[in-house]
Design a protein around this motif. Sequence first.
Motif, mmCIF file in Angstrom:
data_model
loop_
_atom_site.group_PDB
_atom_site.id
_atom_site.type_symbol
_atom_site.label_atom_id
_atom_site.label_comp_id
_atom_site.label_asym_id
_atom_site.label_seq_id
_atom_site.Cartn_x
_atom_site.Cartn_y
_atom_site.Cartn_z
ATOM 1 N N GLY A 147 -18.263 -81.990 88.293
ATOM 2 C CA GLY A 147 -18.820 -81.701 89.605
ATOM 3 C C GLY A 147 -17.812 -81.906 90.724
ATOM 4 N N ALA A 148 -17.035 -82.979 90.617
ATOM 5 C CA ALA A 148 -16.013 -83.245 91.635
ATOM 6 C C ALA A 148 -14.915 -82.185 91.609
ATOM 7 C CB ALA A 148 -15.417 -84.632 91.409
ATOM 8 N N ALA A 149 -14.502 -81.770 90.402
ATOM 9 C CA ALA A 149 -13.471 -80.743 90.276
ATOM 10 C C ALA A 149 -13.956 -79.406 90.823
ATOM 11 C CB ALA A 149 -13.060 -80.601 88.808
ATOM 12 N N ALA A 150 -15.224 -79.062 90.554
ATOM 13 C CA ALA A 150 -15.792 -77.819 91.085
ATOM 14 C C ALA A 150 -15.855 -77.867 92.607
ATOM 15 C CB ALA A 150 -17.182 -77.589 90.491
ATOM 16 N N ALA A 151 -16.233 -79.031 93.152
ATOM 17 C CA ALA A 151 -16.280 -79.174 94.607
ATOM 18 C C ALA A 151 -14.888 -79.049 95.210
ATOM 19 C CB ALA A 151 -16.901 -80.527 94.970
ATOM 20 N N LEU A 152 -13.898 -79.619 94.539
ATOM 21 C CA LEU A 152 -12.513 -79.516 95.012
ATOM 22 C C LEU A 152 -12.061 -78.060 95.031
ATOM 23 C CD1 LEU A 152 -10.023 -81.277 95.837
ATOM 24 C CD2 LEU A 152 -9.340 -81.197 93.431
ATOM 25 N N LEU A 153 -12.401 -77.323 93.992
ATOM 26 C CA LEU A 153 -12.022 -75.911 93.906
ATOM 27 C C LEU A 153 -12.706 -75.082 94.983
ATOM 28 C CD1 LEU A 153 -10.632 -73.556 92.387
ATOM 29 C CD2 LEU A 153 -12.656 -73.471 90.910
ATOM 30 N N LEU A 154 -13.972 -75.380 95.257
ATOM 31 C CA LEU A 154 -14.739 -74.610 96.232
ATOM 32 C C LEU A 154 -14.505 -75.060 97.666
ATOM 33 C CD1 LEU A 154 -18.131 -74.411 94.285
ATOM 34 C CD2 LEU A 154 -16.388 -72.620 94.508
ATOM 35 N N GLY A 155 -13.786 -76.160 97.834
ATOM 36 C CA GLY A 155 -13.481 -76.643 99.173
ATOM 37 C C GLY A 155 -14.626 -77.364 99.850
ATOM 38 N N ILE B 137 -15.179 -77.869 81.823
ATOM 39 C CA ILE B 137 -15.405 -77.302 83.156
ATOM 40 C C ILE B 137 -14.487 -77.955 84.184
ATOM 41 C CG2 ILE B 137 -17.095 -77.102 85.023
ATOM 42 C CD1 ILE B 137 -17.581 -75.171 82.766
ATOM 43 N N GLY B 138 -14.343 -79.266 84.077
ATOM 44 C CA GLY B 138 -13.469 -79.965 85.018
ATOM 45 C C GLY B 138 -12.025 -79.524 84.918
ATOM 46 N N ILE B 139 -11.527 -79.391 83.693
ATOM 47 C CA ILE B 139 -10.143 -78.950 83.495
ATOM 48 C C ILE B 139 -9.958 -77.526 83.998
ATOM 49 C CG2 ILE B 139 -8.420 -78.380 81.734
ATOM 50 C CD1 ILE B 139 -9.443 -80.769 80.140
ATOM 51 N N LEU B 140 -10.957 -76.670 83.768
ATOM 52 C CA LEU B 140 -10.887 -75.289 84.259
ATOM 53 C C LEU B 140 -10.783 -75.255 85.779
ATOM 54 C CD1 LEU B 140 -11.124 -72.209 83.906
ATOM 55 C CD2 LEU B 140 -13.619 -72.501 83.958
ATOM 56 N N CYS B 141 -11.631 -76.010 86.449
ATOM 57 C CA CYS B 141 -11.611 -76.027 87.918
ATOM 58 C C CYS B 141 -10.299 -76.586 88.449
ATOM 59 C CB CYS B 141 -12.789 -76.840 88.447
ATOM 60 S SG CYS B 141 -14.414 -76.109 88.129
ATOM 61 N N ILE B 142 -9.784 -77.634 87.817
ATOM 62 C CA ILE B 142 -8.516 -78.208 88.243
ATOM 63 C C ILE B 142 -7.373 -77.221 88.033
ATOM 64 C CG2 ILE B 142 -6.785 -79.931 87.568
ATOM 65 C CD1 ILE B 142 -8.950 -81.964 87.353
ATOM 66 N N SER B 143 -7.425 -76.468 86.934
ATOM 67 C CA SER B 143 -6.377 -75.480 86.657
ATOM 68 C C SER B 143 -6.367 -74.368 87.688
ATOM 69 C CB SER B 143 -6.571 -74.890 85.252
ATOM 70 O OG SER B 143 -6.528 -75.892 84.269
ATOM 71 N N LEU B 144 -7.549 -74.013 88.188
ATOM 72 C CA LEU B 144 -7.655 -72.948 89.178
ATOM 73 C C LEU B 144 -7.362 -73.431 90.595
ATOM 74 C CD1 LEU B 144 -10.879 -71.144 87.872
ATOM 75 C CD2 LEU B 144 -8.499 -70.430 87.563
ATOM 76 N N TYR B 145 -7.363 -74.749 90.790
ATOM 77 C CA TYR B 145 -7.127 -75.313 92.126
ATOM 78 C C TYR B 145 -5.655 -75.243 92.479
ATOM 79 C CZ TYR B 145 -6.953 -78.833 95.844
ATOM 80 O OH TYR B 145 -6.744 -79.486 97.027
ATOM 81 N N ASN B 146 -5.345 -74.713 93.661
ATOM 82 C CA ASN B 146 -3.955 -74.522 94.084
ATOM 83 C C ASN B 146 -3.511 -75.522 95.142
ATOM 84 O OD1 ASN B 146 -3.529 -72.226 92.409
ATOM 85 N ND2 ASN B 146 -4.624 -70.947 93.910
ATOM 86 N N GLY B 147 -4.314 -76.539 95.397
ATOM 87 C CA GLY B 147 -3.965 -77.514 96.423
ATOM 88 C C GLY B 147 -3.028 -78.587 95.897
ATOM 89 N N ARG B 148 -3.044 -79.726 96.573
ATOM 90 C CA ARG B 148 -2.152 -80.830 96.219
ATOM 91 C C ARG B 148 -2.463 -81.339 94.823
ATOM 92 N NH1 ARG B 148 -3.181 -85.363 100.052
ATOM 93 N NH2 ARG B 148 -1.461 -86.315 98.881
ATOM 94 N N SER B 149 -1.415 -81.577 94.049
ATOM 95 C CA SER B 149 -1.594 -82.090 92.689
ATOM 96 C C SER B 149 -2.161 -83.505 92.704
ATOM 97 C CB SER B 149 -0.263 -82.079 91.930
ATOM 98 O OG SER B 149 0.710 -82.876 92.599
#
Length: 286
Positions: free
Chosen positions: A64-72, A114-126
């Motif tokens: 859930g946190a990773a999805a929120a990070l991806l969606l901003g 799901i978390g790893i997928l969202c993190i992989s798609l996230y282009n922000g700060r590592s």
Amino acid sequence: MSWGDIGNALFGGMSRYGDILALVQNSVWAGAVLGIVGGLIGVFVMQRDMAFAVHGISELSFAGAAAALLLGVDVVTGSIVGSLIAAGLIGWLGARARDRNSIIGVLMPFGLGIGILCISLYNGRSANRFSLLTGQIVSVQSDQLTVLIVLSAIVLVGLLLIWRPLNFDSLDPQSAAARGVPTTVVSFAFMILLGIVVAVAVHIIGALLVLSLLVTPAAAAMRVSTGPIAVPLLAAGFGVTAAVGGILLAIAGTLPVSPYITTLSFLIYLVCRVIDGVRRRGSVEA
């Protein structure tokens, strides 16, 4: 080296330590709050044999946190939503231990994937991605601390309201049901409270380290005491010691805070286990 040089080095180091401590005082408070709440709810986690559930909920919270990070959107909100979904499913479908473990075994890889997928798609700060796994307790902001305190207060009030029936149901569920205790409602309420705690803990100490504050302190306390009051108090004290002690040690060194917290938590458990072993050996010999 003169005594003056030694004094300057000593007091200069203490001054620098004090300056750093002032910068991370929010983190110290966050660690103390997490230690108290995690220790108290951890007692029921151990009594109900749900350590595996904590890990399962943390995986969905991470997703859930990773999805929120991806969606901003707000990461804490995403973490809470993921935790509550997992806690609700486990509480609803996993009345029996066998069913519960099966559900957790299904949810864990799904949430992690799901978390790893969202993190992989996230282009922000590592650093933002990494903090979901190991936490960001050394950079807790004032608004984050406020959210932590409010959610922890809600959990504590909820625990106090259901403490007696939850304790009865945890120790002897058959007798509790026979006495008219609404075991299903109590179990579901406990799972929701556990979900909230896990969500907050994931945001602060990371999905990989949740067990160090929600399971280990309570497991240590139950090794050295069986009292209904002593065990929760010891668990809360052990949790605070591990969390706050880990932060205080980390800011004096160069390593991340996570190894200090997990190591202190493990050492506390190890000492309690040794004490329990010595006590049992003495009672046998007597």
